[in-house]
Design a protein around this motif. Structure first.
Motif, short mmCIF file in Angstrom:
data_model
loop_
_atom_site.label_atom_id
_atom_site.label_comp_id
_atom_site.label_asym_id
_atom_site.label_seq_id
_atom_site.Cartn_x
_atom_site.Cartn_y
_atom_site.Cartn_z
N LEU A 261 0.82 -1.21 0.00
CA LEU A 261 0.00 0.00 0.00
C LEU A 261 0.86 1.27 0.00
CD1 LEU A 261 -2.93 -1.00 2.39
CD2 LEU A 261 -2.95 -0.79 -0.12
N ARG A 262 2.12 1.13 0.37
CA ARG A 262 3.06 2.26 0.26
C ARG A 262 3.73 2.31 -1.11
NH1 ARG A 262 6.33 1.48 6.02
NH2 ARG A 262 4.97 2.80 7.33
N HIS A 263 3.66 1.23 -1.87
CA HIS A 263 4.30 1.15 -3.19
C HIS A 263 3.23 0.78 -4.22
CE1 HIS A 263 7.67 0.69 -0.37
NE2 HIS A 263 8.44 1.17 -1.32
N ARG A 264 2.43 1.76 -4.58
CA ARG A 264 1.29 1.51 -5.45
C ARG A 264 1.71 1.04 -6.85
NH1 ARG A 264 -3.99 1.30 -3.36
NH2 ARG A 264 -3.96 2.46 -1.40
N ASP A 265 2.88 1.45 -7.29
CA ASP A 265 3.34 1.01 -8.61
C ASP A 265 3.60 -0.50 -8.61
OD1 ASP A 265 5.44 1.47 -6.79
OD2 ASP A 265 6.91 1.74 -8.40
N VAL A 266 4.20 -1.00 -7.54
CA VAL A 266 4.44 -2.44 -7.44
C VAL A 266 3.11 -3.18 -7.27
CG1 VAL A 266 5.59 -4.26 -6.12
CG2 VAL A 266 6.72 -2.05 -6.44
N GLU A 273 0.25 -8.75 -13.15
CA GLU A 273 1.09 -9.94 -13.32
C GLU A 273 1.08 -10.76 -12.03
OE1 GLU A 273 5.08 -8.84 -14.60
OE2 GLU A 273 4.31 -6.83 -15.05
N PRO A 274 0.04 -11.57 -11.80
CA PRO A 274 -0.04 -12.33 -10.53
C PRO A 274 1.17 -13.21 -10.26
CG PRO A 274 -2.12 -12.41 -11.72
CD PRO A 274 -1.14 -11.77 -12.65
N GLY A 275 1.87 -13.64 -11.30
CA GLY A 275 3.05 -14.47 -11.11
C GLY A 275 4.20 -13.74 -10.45
N LEU A 276 4.11 -12.41 -10.35
CA LEU A 276 5.15 -11.63 -9.69
C LEU A 276 5.23 -11.93 -8.20
CD1 LEU A 276 7.19 -9.21 -10.09
CD2 LEU A 276 5.28 -7.70 -9.43
N ILE A 277 4.19 -12.55 -7.65
CA ILE A 277 4.09 -12.72 -6.20
C ILE A 277 5.27 -13.52 -5.63
CG2 ILE A 277 2.70 -14.82 -6.33
CD1 ILE A 277 2.37 -11.98 -3.74
N VAL A 278 5.83 -14.45 -6.38
CA VAL A 278 6.94 -15.27 -5.86
C VAL A 278 8.15 -14.40 -5.60
CG1 VAL A 278 8.51 -17.18 -6.34
CG2 VAL A 278 6.09 -17.36 -6.97
N GLU A 371 -4.34 -13.02 -2.80
CA GLU A 371 -5.80 -13.01 -2.71
C GLU A 371 -6.32 -11.71 -2.09
OE1 GLU A 371 -8.26 -15.44 -3.71
OE2 GLU A 371 -6.46 -15.73 -4.94
N PHE A 372 -5.61 -11.19 -1.09
CA PHE A 372 -6.05 -9.95 -0.43
C PHE A 372 -6.17 -8.82 -1.45
CE2 PHE A 372 -5.44 -5.97 1.84
CZ PHE A 372 -6.24 -6.13 2.97
N PHE A 373 -5.16 -8.64 -2.25
CA PHE A 373 -5.19 -7.51 -3.19
C PHE A 373 -5.96 -7.81 -4.46
CE2 PHE A 373 -1.54 -6.20 -0.54
CZ PHE A 373 -2.01 -4.93 -0.21
N ARG A 374 -6.21 -9.07 -4.74
CA ARG A 374 -7.10 -9.39 -5.86
C ARG A 374 -8.55 -9.09 -5.50
NH1 ARG A 374 -10.33 -13.43 -7.72
NH2 ARG A 374 -10.00 -14.71 -5.85
N ARG A 375 -8.90 -9.36 -4.24
CA ARG A 375 -10.29 -9.20 -3.82
C ARG A 375 -10.61 -7.78 -3.33
NH1 ARG A 375 -12.54 -13.88 -1.62
NH2 ARG A 375 -14.30 -12.52 -1.09
N LEU A 376 -9.68 -7.14 -2.63
CA LEU A 376 -9.92 -5.80 -2.07
C LEU A 376 -9.14 -4.80 -2.92
CD1 LEU A 376 -9.65 -6.60 1.75
CD2 LEU A 376 -11.68 -6.62 0.29
N GLU A 377 -9.70 -4.44 -4.05
CA GLU A 377 -8.97 -3.67 -5.05
C GLU A 377 -8.74 -2.22 -4.63
OE1 GLU A 377 -10.88 -3.99 -8.78
OE2 GLU A 377 -10.62 -6.17 -8.93
N ASP A 378 -9.56 -1.69 -3.72
CA ASP A 378 -9.45 -0.27 -3.38
C ASP A 378 -8.98 -0.06 -1.94
OD1 ASP A 378 -11.70 -1.30 -2.26
OD2 ASP A 378 -13.01 0.38 -2.75
N ALA A 379 -8.22 -0.99 -1.40
CA ALA A 379 -7.75 -0.88 -0.01
C ALA A 379 -6.88 0.36 0.17
CB ALA A 379 -6.98 -2.14 0.38
#
Length: 405
Positions: A261-266, A273-278, A371-379
């Motif tokens: 939430l501090r790095h909105r670009d990331v 790119e969900p695969g970036l999570i690793v 899952e958190f950021f996929r589901r809560l898009e406007d956190a």
């Protein structure tokens, strides 16, 4: 040879006022890689020196060798957890635990839990989705790993709330200071340790008569090449899994939500790119780790290090979080960069005590953040910085309030 003293810097790091951002103080600390303190202990803050000590057999982890052990250690001196003992007994107990926890003996265990972990996370987010404001720690980061650990150990779901109190009380005495803290705090922690051990002992007995597909049952019946753990060793291993495997993951999930939430670009890249999570989780382990300091190590003998010598019997503290921000090892270390190459961070320690729950923790954090950021898009953060836990050793937000919707 004498060593420069930087007691004021390390005292500042330990002070709660520095908890939200200790990293500038780490940079100051690294000016003296091996720094003797006023009490005679040695603080190690640079990557090369920390790594050297993590692989040095002359540095003891055995609490029975400590000249100034942690106040809560007395209860475990008879049967210490294997992270608090040295080879060869450490190696034997670790092998016995790993036979039932992951590679190489049960290589599919962790990845096979993916569907269950995803279901737990989805259920927690379902409950969060109906609220305009949530506390990421209380509503999400805490209940997820405690549910997982209890499932692994075979703890009935109805008993999970009791664990929160026991675990919190144990963690609360890790950095107990008798000169500053009331004795009631230590007494509460010691009682929690006893209560949890009694509970786990009773659970172990019940698994002997009614074994299930859980870690306690498997440890109780194991007759592998290293023999079988005693009941006391099984209970201490279960306690280690519960406390270490739970508290660190809570901090990592909360730190991860805060960092993204501090790095909105990331964060936007992760959504695209969900695969970036690793790679993102590996960078999180370097950038905002759960364990900042490994205290209570002791020099078996004189240890030459960084143009000085740590004398035999000295207490040694390894500032892992400082090592993972060392510019001599990591380029632009204060930048959060999931594309970072050669990311050999210290987020899980190193050497023979490398966190054996690391594969599970990685998967938990990947699923939780994805899952958190996929589901809560406007956190959105309610407060930054958030309030932090008291401990400088296990560092993470006490609460992390987020608005959405």
């Amino acid at each position: 040879m004498t060593v420069a003293q930087t007691p004021n810097t390390f005292r500042e790091i330990l002070d709660y006022s520095s908890r939200a951002d200790p990293y500038p103080l780490f940079a100051e600390l690294r000016r003296t890689p091996v720094a003797v303190q006023e009490d005679g202990s040695y603080v190690i803050s640079t990557y090369r020196e920390i790594t050297a000590l993590l692989h040095n057999p002359h540095l003891s982890s055995d609490i029975r060798n400590q000249t100034r052990p942690m106040p809560s250690a007395a209860w475990s001196e008879e049967t210490p957890e294997f992270i608090n003992i040295d080879p060869p007994e450490h190696d034997r107990l670790r092998r016995m635990a790993m036979r039932h926890f992951g590679p190489p003996h049960t290589p599919g265990l962790v990845d096979g839990m993916r569907p269950e972990l995803t279901a737990i996370v989805s259920g927690l987010i379902d409950r969060c989705a109906g609220k305009a404001q949530i506390d990421v720690v209380d509503d999400f980061a805490y209940p997820f790993p405690v549910t997982v650990i209890c499932h692994l150990l075979g703890v009935p779901r109805e008993d999970e709330p009791r664990f929160h109190q026991w675990v919190e009380a144990q963690v609360d005495v890790i950095d107990y200071d008798p000169s500053l803290d009331p004795p009631e705090r230590l007494q509460k922690g010691m009682q929690a340790i006893l209560d949890l051990h009694q509970y786990l002992g009773g659970l172990l007995e019940s698994r002997r008569s009614r074994p299930g597909d859980d870690l306690l049952s498997r440890l109780a019946s194991d007759d592998g090449p290293d023999g079988r753990m005693t009941d006391e060793q099984i209970v201490s291993t279960a306690n280690l899994l519960l406390v270490a495997g739970h508290e660190t993951t809570v901090n990592l999930i909360a730190n991860g939500v805060l960092t993204l939430l501090r790095h909105r670009d990331v964060l936007q890249r992760l959504r695209d790119e969900p695969g970036l999570i690793v790679r993102l989780v590996e960078e999180l382990l370097r950038y905002e780790p759960a364990v900042h300091i490994v205290p209570w190590r002791t020099a078996y003998s004189d240890i030459p290090l960084a143009n000085t010598t740590i004398p035999k019997g000295s207490q040694v503290l390894l500032v892992l979080a400082s090592g993972s921000r060392d510019p001599d090892r990591f380029r632009d270390p204060d930048r959060f960069d999931p594309e970072r190459q050669d990311n050999q961070h210290l987020g899980f320690g190193g050497g023979i005590h490398l966190c054996f729950g690391g594969p599970l923790a990685r998967l938990e954090i990947q699923i939780a953040l994805g899952e958190f950021f996929r589901r809560l898009e406007d956190a959105r953060l309610v407060a930054d910085p958030p309030p932090y836990r008291r401990s400088p050793i296990l560092r993470g937000p006490l609460h992390l309030r987020v608005e959405h919707g």
